[in-house]
Structure formats: structure tokens, C-alpha cells
Design a protein around this motif. Structure first.
Motif, PDB file in Angstrom:
ATOM      1  N   GLY A   1      -2.620   6.695   7.851  1.00  0.00           N
ATOM      2  CA  GLY A   1      -3.725   5.824   7.494  1.00  0.00           C
ATOM      3  C   GLY A   1      -4.168   5.923   6.045  1.00  0.00           C
ATOM      4  N   VAL A   2      -3.246   6.316   5.161  1.00  0.00           N
ATOM      5  CA  VAL A   2      -3.567   6.402   3.739  1.00  0.00           C
ATOM      6  C   VAL A   2      -2.550   5.587   2.943  1.00  0.00           C
ATOM      7  CG1 VAL A   2      -4.682   8.654   3.909  1.00  0.00           C
ATOM      8  CG2 VAL A   2      -2.232   8.523   3.474  1.00  0.00           C
ATOM      9  N   ASP A   3      -2.960   5.181   1.732  1.00  0.00           N
ATOM     10  CA  ASP A   3      -2.042   4.443   0.869  1.00  0.00           C
ATOM     11  C   ASP A   3      -1.225   5.424   0.032  1.00  0.00           C
ATOM     12  OD1 ASP A   3      -3.754   5.332  -1.153  1.00  0.00           O
ATOM     13  OD2 ASP A   3      -4.776   3.398  -1.350  1.00  0.00           O
ATOM     14  N   ASN A   4      -0.440   4.878  -0.929  1.00  0.00           N
ATOM     15  CA  ASN A   4       0.436   5.752  -1.714  1.00  0.00           C
ATOM     16  C   ASN A   4      -0.328   6.613  -2.724  1.00  0.00           C
ATOM     17  OD1 ASN A   4      -0.238   3.743  -3.509  1.00  0.00           O
ATOM     18  ND2 ASN A   4       1.821   2.905  -3.681  1.00  0.00           N
ATOM     19  N   LYS A   5      -1.658   6.411  -2.812  1.00  0.00           N
ATOM     20  CA  LYS A   5      -2.505   7.267  -3.656  1.00  0.00           C
ATOM     21  C   LYS A   5      -3.204   8.340  -2.828  1.00  0.00           C
ATOM     22  CE  LYS A   5      -3.459   3.552  -6.974  1.00  0.00           C
ATOM     23  NZ  LYS A   5      -4.524   2.711  -7.596  1.00  0.00           N
ATOM     24  N   GLY A   6      -2.937   8.341  -1.519  1.00  0.00           N
ATOM     25  CA  GLY A   6      -3.587   9.307  -0.653  1.00  0.00           C
ATOM     26  C   GLY A   6      -4.989   8.932  -0.234  1.00  0.00           C
ATOM     27  N   GLU A   7      -5.342   7.668  -0.413  1.00  0.00           N
ATOM     28  CA  GLU A   7      -6.681   7.213  -0.064  1.00  0.00           C
ATOM     29  C   GLU A   7      -6.641   6.332   1.174  1.00  0.00           C
ATOM     30  OE1 GLU A   7      -7.956   5.166  -3.548  1.00  0.00           O
ATOM     31  OE2 GLU A   7      -8.210   6.991  -4.748  1.00  0.00           O
TER      32      GLU A   7
ATOM     33  N   LEU B   1       0.807  -1.221   0.000  1.00  0.00           N
ATOM     34  CA  LEU B   1       0.000   0.000   0.000  1.00  0.00           C
ATOM     35  C   LEU B   1       0.838   1.269   0.000  1.00  0.00           C
ATOM     36  CD1 LEU B   1      -2.827  -0.890   2.552  1.00  0.00           C
ATOM     37  CD2 LEU B   1      -2.813  -1.176   0.072  1.00  0.00           C
ATOM     38  N   GLY B   2       1.991   1.224   0.619  1.00  0.00           N
ATOM     39  CA  GLY B   2       2.814   2.429   0.690  1.00  0.00           C
ATOM     40  C   GLY B   2       4.005   2.229   1.606  1.00  0.00           C
ATOM     41  N   SER B   3       4.885   3.202   1.603  1.00  0.00           N
ATOM     42  CA  SER B   3       6.127   3.117   2.373  1.00  0.00           C
ATOM     43  C   SER B   3       6.215   4.258   3.368  1.00  0.00           C
ATOM     44  CB  SER B   3       7.328   3.166   1.424  1.00  0.00           C
ATOM     45  OG  SER B   3       8.539   3.178   2.140  1.00  0.00           O
ATOM     46  N   LEU B   4       6.639   3.945   4.575  1.00  0.00           N
ATOM     47  CA  LEU B   4       6.925   4.971   5.580  1.00  0.00           C
ATOM     48  C   LEU B   4       8.395   5.357   5.578  1.00  0.00           C
ATOM     49  CD1 LEU B   4       4.872   3.813   8.720  1.00  0.00           C
ATOM     50  CD2 LEU B   4       4.191   5.360   6.882  1.00  0.00           C
ATOM     51  N   ALA B   5       9.261   4.471   5.109  1.00  0.00           N
ATOM     52  CA  ALA B   5      10.700   4.754   5.085  1.00  0.00           C
ATOM     53  C   ALA B   5      11.362   3.890   4.027  1.00  0.00           C
ATOM     54  CB  ALA B   5      11.323   4.483   6.450  1.00  0.00           C
ATOM     55  N   GLN B   6      12.274   4.494   3.285  1.00  0.00           N
ATOM     56  CA  GLN B   6      13.058   3.777   2.286  1.00  0.00           C
ATOM     57  C   GLN B   6      14.528   4.103   2.511  1.00  0.00           C
ATOM     58  OE1 GLN B   6      10.974   5.267  -1.306  1.00  0.00           O
ATOM     59  NE2 GLN B   6      10.414   3.143  -1.705  1.00  0.00           N
ATOM     60  N   ASN B   7      15.274   3.092   2.978  1.00  0.00           N
ATOM     61  CA  ASN B   7      16.691   3.280   3.299  1.00  0.00           C
ATOM     62  C   ASN B   7      16.908   4.511   4.176  1.00  0.00           C
ATOM     63  OD1 ASN B   7      17.586   0.993   1.854  1.00  0.00           O
ATOM     64  ND2 ASN B   7      17.563   2.150  -0.059  1.00  0.00           N
TER      65      ASN B   7
ATOM     66  N   PRO C   1      -7.529   3.104   3.070  1.00  0.00           N
ATOM     67  CA  PRO C   1      -7.953   1.735   2.746  1.00  0.00           C
ATOM     68  C   PRO C   1      -9.201   1.349   3.536  1.00  0.00           C
ATOM     69  CG  PRO C   1      -5.616   1.835   3.356  1.00  0.00           C
ATOM     70  CD  PRO C   1      -6.228   3.147   3.739  1.00  0.00           C
ATOM     71  N   ASP C   2      -9.747   0.194   3.226  1.00  0.00           N
ATOM     72  CA  ASP C   2     -10.916  -0.306   3.947  1.00  0.00           C
ATOM     73  C   ASP C   2     -10.570  -0.533   5.417  1.00  0.00           C
ATOM     74  OD1 ASP C   2     -12.338  -0.310   1.582  1.00  0.00           O
ATOM     75  OD2 ASP C   2     -11.875  -2.416   1.131  1.00  0.00           O
ATOM     76  N   PHE C   3     -11.603  -0.476   6.248  1.00  0.00           N
ATOM     77  CA  PHE C   3     -11.402  -0.790   7.655  1.00  0.00           C
ATOM     78  C   PHE C   3     -10.951  -2.235   7.793  1.00  0.00           C
ATOM     79  CE2 PHE C   3     -15.148   2.290   7.998  1.00  0.00           C
ATOM     80  CZ  PHE C   3     -14.309   3.391   8.035  1.00  0.00           C
ATOM     81  N   GLY C   4     -10.086  -2.500   8.756  1.00  0.00           N
ATOM     82  CA  GLY C   4      -9.601  -3.861   8.954  1.00  0.00           C
ATOM     83  C   GLY C   4      -8.146  -3.873   9.381  1.00  0.00           C
ATOM     84  N   SER C   5      -7.524  -5.028   9.266  1.00  0.00           N
ATOM     85  CA  SER C   5      -6.157  -5.234   9.735  1.00  0.00           C
ATOM     86  C   SER C   5      -5.142  -5.028   8.616  1.00  0.00           C
ATOM     87  CB  SER C   5      -6.003  -6.649  10.307  1.00  0.00           C
ATOM     88  OG  SER C   5      -6.851  -6.844  11.417  1.00  0.00           O
ATOM     89  N   TYR C   6      -3.971  -4.499   8.996  1.00  0.00           N
ATOM     90  CA  TYR C   6      -2.892  -4.243   8.047  1.00  0.00           C
ATOM     91  C   TYR C   6      -1.559  -4.612   8.695  1.00  0.00           C
ATOM     92  CZ  TYR C   6      -6.382  -2.002   5.228  1.00  0.00           C
ATOM     93  OH  TYR C   6      -7.508  -1.787   4.465  1.00  0.00           O
ATOM     94  N   LEU C   7      -0.597  -4.911   7.849  1.00  0.00           N
ATOM     95  CA  LEU C   7       0.706  -5.337   8.315  1.00  0.00           C
ATOM     96  C   LEU C   7       1.747  -4.258   8.040  1.00  0.00           C
ATOM     97  CD1 LEU C   7       2.501  -7.728   9.412  1.00  0.00           C
ATOM     98  CD2 LEU C   7       2.956  -8.253   7.001  1.00  0.00           C
ATOM     99  N   ILE C   8       2.480  -3.874   9.080  1.00  0.00           N
ATOM    100  CA  ILE C   8       3.638  -2.992   8.925  1.00  0.00           C
ATOM    101  C   ILE C   8       4.872  -3.883   8.929  1.00  0.00           C
ATOM    102  CG2 ILE C   8       4.926  -1.042   9.851  1.00  0.00           C
ATOM    103  CD1 ILE C   8       2.398  -0.176  11.311  1.00  0.00           C
ATOM    104  N   HIS C   9       5.519  -3.988   7.763  1.00  0.00           N
ATOM    105  CA  HIS C   9       6.701  -4.841   7.639  1.00  0.00           C
ATOM    106  C   HIS C   9       7.948  -3.968   7.682  1.00  0.00           C
ATOM    107  CE1 HIS C   9       9.273  -8.153   6.519  1.00  0.00           C
ATOM    108  NE2 HIS C   9       9.755  -7.440   5.508  1.00  0.00           N
ATOM    109  N   ILE C  10       8.867  -4.319   8.581  1.00  0.00           N
ATOM    110  CA  ILE C  10      10.055  -3.506   8.830  1.00  0.00           C
ATOM    111  C   ILE C  10      11.306  -4.356   8.632  1.00  0.00           C
ATOM    112  CG2 ILE C  10      11.260  -2.065  10.517  1.00  0.00           C
ATOM    113  CD1 ILE C  10       8.416  -2.112  12.027  1.00  0.00           C
TER     114      ILE C  10
END
Length: 309
Positions: A272-278, A253-259, A280-289
Motif C-alpha cells: 500500500g505504498v508508492d515507489n517513494k515509500g509513502e 505509483l510503483g511496480s510489484l514486478a518487472q520482467n 497514497p490517498d484513500f481511494g481506488s487504484y489500478l493494478i495493471h498486469i
């Protein structure tokens, strides 16, 4: 409430005091004893702009020796406005609101009875779209500076009128966009003269190293400070991180940090927005680090969070 008019004839005051401002256009961390802490540059009708400062030092500061000005797009500092004609001590940890009309300010915000407020009739211009606010000492040295734009507000706020920008912590650099967040709705979108609604401690939330979420949910359309999710980190060595957001199907959906080069401790904010500025639907999401150091030590973390209505 402690409220005092500042010098209304700024130029005459400076001349009579025998002071000539010679600008030292290099900010120093040693001079960062006053911090720009809150800005309102797009007030509602019948209200007015304000700047809140805080004394982050361990000693009282005489605001009669402090001035405020702006910086134009060519980088030139404007005429300084002295904060007070008379001696006015701001004690360590205290806040002070700078505004042109305190009664107009009261129409939009509640002011505590013990608040410090200085009335500066000719406040530097603070346009609604962007500008630069600068604090100077009596010798013209820059104490603190912030170049703001309306896009520093939460990306889901379409009507920014009457909403202040708040510093997350007074010790953070004012010149960095990520140091600021929009004031929360439950604080009437501004906290002049008191602790910010978006204040967060800079201390690590755990003795262990790694990334930690302040809470495991956020509500982008809600009315509280949980419009965003704050992802803190703490490390004893210098590391580089990549942080991505994925949905339940594994779609990126998008990136919080790149290198991103990390400090000893810090944070990232997901609004709480994706890389399009929208949103996403309510529900669970994964932050992968993924984070690693120069010796090649690489670690991965997964943090599950939820978007709520």
C-alpha cells in the motif's frame, strides 16, 4: 503446554553422545522436513527471542537429533545447540517454539496449553538488525536456513520491537524475503506455537489461469492482516510478468514486478505504498498486469483495488 529444558551444556552433550559435527554446507530439498516458521529477534523488555519450527513431513521427527545455530557474516556456522537432550517427537504438522525462557515469553504472548516448547538456555544470538538462523540434523546437514533483517518487516512499521516475522506458508523457502510478513496486530504481533496470523494457502484460489486478488481492498494503517494486498497467480505454462500500480489519473505509483519469471503458482504483495515509500490517498487504484510466454502469447489484466483508512 509441553515444555522441556534442552541440553544446557551443549558441548558436553555432543561429546558424550560420541557425535562430531561435520557441516555439510549445502541445503537439500530432501532435508527440508522441518521449516523455520516464525522468528522474534527484537523482543519487548522483560521478554525474549524465539524461533518457531514446524514439522512439514509425513512422519514424526525426533528433536533430540536436531540442532540450531547461527551463521556469521563470513558465512561460518556457529556452535550447534541441540534442541533436546532426551527423545522428543514432533508429529507431522505440529509446531515447536525454541526459546531461552518460556516464562519471559509468556509476558508478551499467549501460549496455548497444548503448545510444544523447548527451553534452550544458550540460544544462538539473534541481533535486532540482522542475522542468520540455521537448523541442522545429527550429521551436520542443513535442514533449513533463514537470513533475516529488520527491513523484512512491513515498511510502515517504525517500531519493530515485539513484532515477529511469520512465514506465509511452511512450504515456502525460508531464504526468500517474500516468504515472510510481519505478524498482525490482532494476533498480538506473534503466534508462537500455533498457526501464523499471516498464513495463506498455496493452492490457487480459482481453477482459471491468471492473476487474482485475495481481496479488493487494503488498509495500510489498519490493525489486521489486510495491511497488504496479496495478488496471486496460477499458470500452466511458464510466463513473465510486469505488474504496476496506477492512480485514478493514470499516474504510475510503483511496480510489484518487472520482467519477473513466474512459477506455476505464486503471489506478489503490495503493502500500500508508492515507489517513494509513502501511502497514497484513500481511494481506488489500478493494478495493471502484462504477462507473456516465450511463444509470444501476451495477455493484459486490470484489477481495481481500494485503499481504506
Amino acid at each position: 503446554m509441553s515444555c522441556r529444558p534442552a541440553a544446557e551444556l551443549q558441548e558436553e552433550y555432543i561429546i558424550s553422545a560420541g557425535q562430531e559435527f561435520v557441516f555439510n554446507d549445502t541445503a537439500s530439498t530432501k532435508l527440508f522436513y522441518l521449516s523455520l516458521n516464525e522468528l522474534l529477534f527484537d523482543p519487548v523488555p522483560q521478554s525474549c527471542d524465539y524461533v518457531e519450527i514446524v514439522n512439514r513431513s509425513s512422519y514424526p521427527v525426533d528433536l533430540a537429533e536436531i540442532s540450531i545455530c547461527n551463521r556469521n557474516e563470513q558465512g561460518v556456522l556457529g556452535s550447534p545447540r541441540c534442541l533436546s537432550r532426551d527423545r522428543y517427537l514432533l508429529n507431522p504438522g505440529d509446531y515447536c517454539v525454541l526459546t531461552s525462557d518460556v516464562e519471559s515469553l509468556r509476558r508478551g504472548f499467549s501460549l496455548d496449553s497444548g503448545s510444544h516448547c523447548l527451553i534452550i538456555k544458550s540460544m544462538p544470538s539473534m541481533p535486532n538488525d540482522k542475522a542468520c538462523v540455521v537448523l541442522l540434523d545429527r550429521d551436520g546437514n542443513i535442514i533449513d536456513e533463514c537470513s533475516y533483517t529488520k527491513y523484512m518487516h512491513h515498511c510502515l512499521i517504525s517500531d519493530r520491537e515485539g513484532i515477529a516475522l511469520e512465514k506465509i506458508h511452511p512450504d515456502l523457502p525460508s531464504g526468500e524475503t517474500k516468504s515472510w510478513l510481519s505478524a498482525s496486530a490482532d494476533a498480538a504481533y506473534g503466534t508462537p506455537g500455533r498457526i501464523n496470523s499471516q498464513y495463506r494457502s498455496l493452492e490457487a484460489c480459482d481453477t482459471a489461469e491468471g492473476f487474482f486478488a485475495e481481496q479488493d481492498w487494503l488498509s495500510p494503517y489498519g490493525d489486521s492482516r489486510q495491511k497488504q494486498l496479496v495478488l496471486r497467480y496460477a499458470f500452466s505454462d511458464q510466463r513473465i510478468a510486469n505488474v504496476g500500480i496506477y492512480n485514478r489519473s493514470g499516474a504510475f505509483l510503483g511496480s510489484l514486478a518487472q520482467n519477473a519469471l513466474l512459477g506455476a503458482r505464486g503471489f506478489f504483495v503490495w503493502q500500500g505504498v508508492d515507489n517513494k515509500g509513502e501511502v497514497p490517498d484513500f481511494g481506488s487504484y489500478l493494478i495493471h498486469i502484462e504477462h507473456f510466454n516465450v511463444e509470444g502469447d501476451c495477455k493484459k489484466q486490470n484489477i481495481v483495488c481500494r485503499i481504506l483508512p
